[in-house]
Motif scaffolding. Structure first.
Motif, PDB file in Angstrom:
ATOM      1  N   VAL A 125      68.900  51.538  22.814  1.00  0.00           N
ATOM      2  CA  VAL A 125      67.548  50.966  22.842  1.00  0.00           C
ATOM      3  C   VAL A 125      67.402  49.892  21.775  1.00  0.00           C
ATOM      4  O   VAL A 125      66.894  48.787  22.036  1.00  0.00           O
ATOM      5  CB  VAL A 125      66.489  52.076  22.645  1.00  0.00           C
ATOM      6  N   TYR A 126      67.840  50.205  20.569  1.00  0.00           N
ATOM      7  CA  TYR A 126      67.689  49.279  19.444  1.00  0.00           C
ATOM      8  C   TYR A 126      68.388  47.955  19.709  1.00  0.00           C
ATOM      9  O   TYR A 126      67.785  46.876  19.584  1.00  0.00           O
ATOM     10  CB  TYR A 126      68.242  49.942  18.187  1.00  0.00           C
ATOM     11  N   ILE A 141      64.049  50.442  15.358  1.00  0.00           N
ATOM     12  CA  ILE A 141      63.404  49.730  16.458  1.00  0.00           C
ATOM     13  C   ILE A 141      62.453  48.672  15.912  1.00  0.00           C
ATOM     14  O   ILE A 141      62.375  47.547  16.451  1.00  0.00           O
ATOM     15  CB  ILE A 141      62.674  50.726  17.383  1.00  0.00           C
ATOM     16  N   PHE A 172      57.523  52.444  22.970  1.00  0.00           N
ATOM     17  CA  PHE A 172      58.561  53.294  22.393  1.00  0.00           C
ATOM     18  C   PHE A 172      58.063  54.699  22.070  1.00  0.00           C
ATOM     19  O   PHE A 172      58.866  55.548  21.664  1.00  0.00           O
ATOM     20  CB  PHE A 172      59.116  52.650  21.118  1.00  0.00           C
ATOM     21  N   ILE A 183      56.368  50.758  13.652  1.00  0.00           N
ATOM     22  CA  ILE A 183      56.747  49.661  14.553  1.00  0.00           C
ATOM     23  C   ILE A 183      55.681  48.577  14.579  1.00  0.00           C
ATOM     24  O   ILE A 183      55.992  47.384  14.695  1.00  0.00           O
ATOM     25  CB  ILE A 183      57.026  50.205  15.969  1.00  0.00           C
ATOM     26  N   VAL A 211      69.348  56.070  20.813  1.00  0.00           N
ATOM     27  CA  VAL A 211      68.547  55.227  19.912  1.00  0.00           C
ATOM     28  C   VAL A 211      69.171  53.849  19.757  1.00  0.00           C
ATOM     29  O   VAL A 211      68.487  52.822  19.808  1.00  0.00           O
ATOM     30  CB  VAL A 211      68.390  55.915  18.541  1.00  0.00           C
ATOM     31  N   VAL A 236      66.836  45.915  22.693  1.00  0.00           N
ATOM     32  CA  VAL A 236      65.600  45.244  22.304  1.00  0.00           C
ATOM     33  C   VAL A 236      65.898  44.034  21.425  1.00  0.00           C
ATOM     34  O   VAL A 236      65.322  42.947  21.606  1.00  0.00           O
ATOM     35  CB  VAL A 236      64.666  46.225  21.568  1.00  0.00           C
TER      36      VAL A 236
END
Length: 277
Positions: free
Chosen positions: A150-151, A269, A106, A98, A147, A154
């Motif tokens: 969240v992805y 991410i 994260f 990341i 997941v 963001v």
């Protein structure tokens, strides 16, 4: 000789040994085991995967809470194990994938995914449990949904809205006629293909590995105890020996699948926080 050929030969021997009505090869039906029915006739039950998953959450919670309460400058075995797992996820997966700017927020998600998937995979070879929870497709799907919530959340925040986020799926400078085609392909990639493959990869590996172990362990037992001649009895011994080797191989696969799932989650991410997405 490949494992598939060996498995086929073993099944043929089992049929020869038991005849009609003899040994029944394991199948997907072995992955459904109602434990506690909530009512007499309804479909809602506390199944074996749900029970094992709850046990794994309790074990992980107890382990990390107990370790965190007794932290020392010179770590003991349990603290060393916990710190090693955390540093592996934090540095190897989170920071390296990341980036140093955004990775820390994260790390709790990635660490939870890695440890929970790994422990539930290891349950497939732990005596008296011997059931990989991730072999039930619903559980990897739920983890994948977490997941991807969240992805996409963001990514939308980084692009300051849903519409700019969708616009970012199309690289600048493309001819007008090519933009709709590329948008459809990118949409399918981010919203269908990626989540589908992320869930099915984990599910498929755990299901196939567990079925393979069941075939050789149960088949070896049947050949050894019910074989009609010495050749079949000896084949049962070989099946047991092969199952031991497959167990160590499955241990490697279980770790790799936990690592790959967490690594891909970090990659997605990273794509979301990237300015070039």
């Amino acid at each position: 000789m490949s494992p598939n050929m060996v498995s086929a030969d073993l099944v043929a021997n089992l049929v020869a040994a038991g005849g009609e009505g003899g040994f029944e090869t394991p199948g997907v039906a072995d992955f459904w085991w109602p434990v506690v029915p909530f009512d007499g006739t309804g479909p809602w039950v506390l199944t074996r995967p749900a029970l094992v998953l709850l046990i794994s959450v309790g074990i992980l919670g107890w382990f990390f809470v107990s370790v965190s309460r007794k932290m020392t400058v010179v770590p003991g075995k349990t603290q060393f194990m916990a710190e090693g797992a955390y540093n592996f996820v934090r540095n190897t997966i989170g920071r390296d994938i990341i980036g140093t700017k955004d990775f820390m927020q994260f790390v709790p998600l990635l660490f939870t995914l890695f440890t929970m998937i790994l422990l539930n995979n290891l349950f497939g070879i732990i005596p008296f449990v011997q059931f990989p929870t991730m072999s039930r497709v619903g559980i990897p799907i739920v983890l994948t949904l977490i997941v991807y919530v969240v992805y996409h959340t963001v990514a939308i925040r980084r692009k300051h809205g849903v519409l700019p986020y969708f616009k970012s799926l199309i690289p600048p400078g493309l001819p007008g006629w090519l933009k709709p085609i590329l948008f459809v392909l990118e949409f399918l990639t981010y919203f269908v293909i990626r989540p589908l493959t992320l869930a099915l990869r984990l599910f498929g590996n755990m299901l196939a590995g567990h079925l393979m172990l069941l075939v050789f362990i149960l088949g070896g037992e049947y050949l050894l105890l019910h074989g009609s001649n010495l050749f079949l009895n000896f084949s049962g011994v070989l099946a047991f020996g092969f199952s031991i080797g497959m167990t160590f191989f499955e241990l490697l696969i279980e770790f790799l699948q936990a690592f790959i799932f967490t690594l891909l989650a970090a990659l997605y991410i990273s794509d979301a926080v990237s300015e070039h997405h």
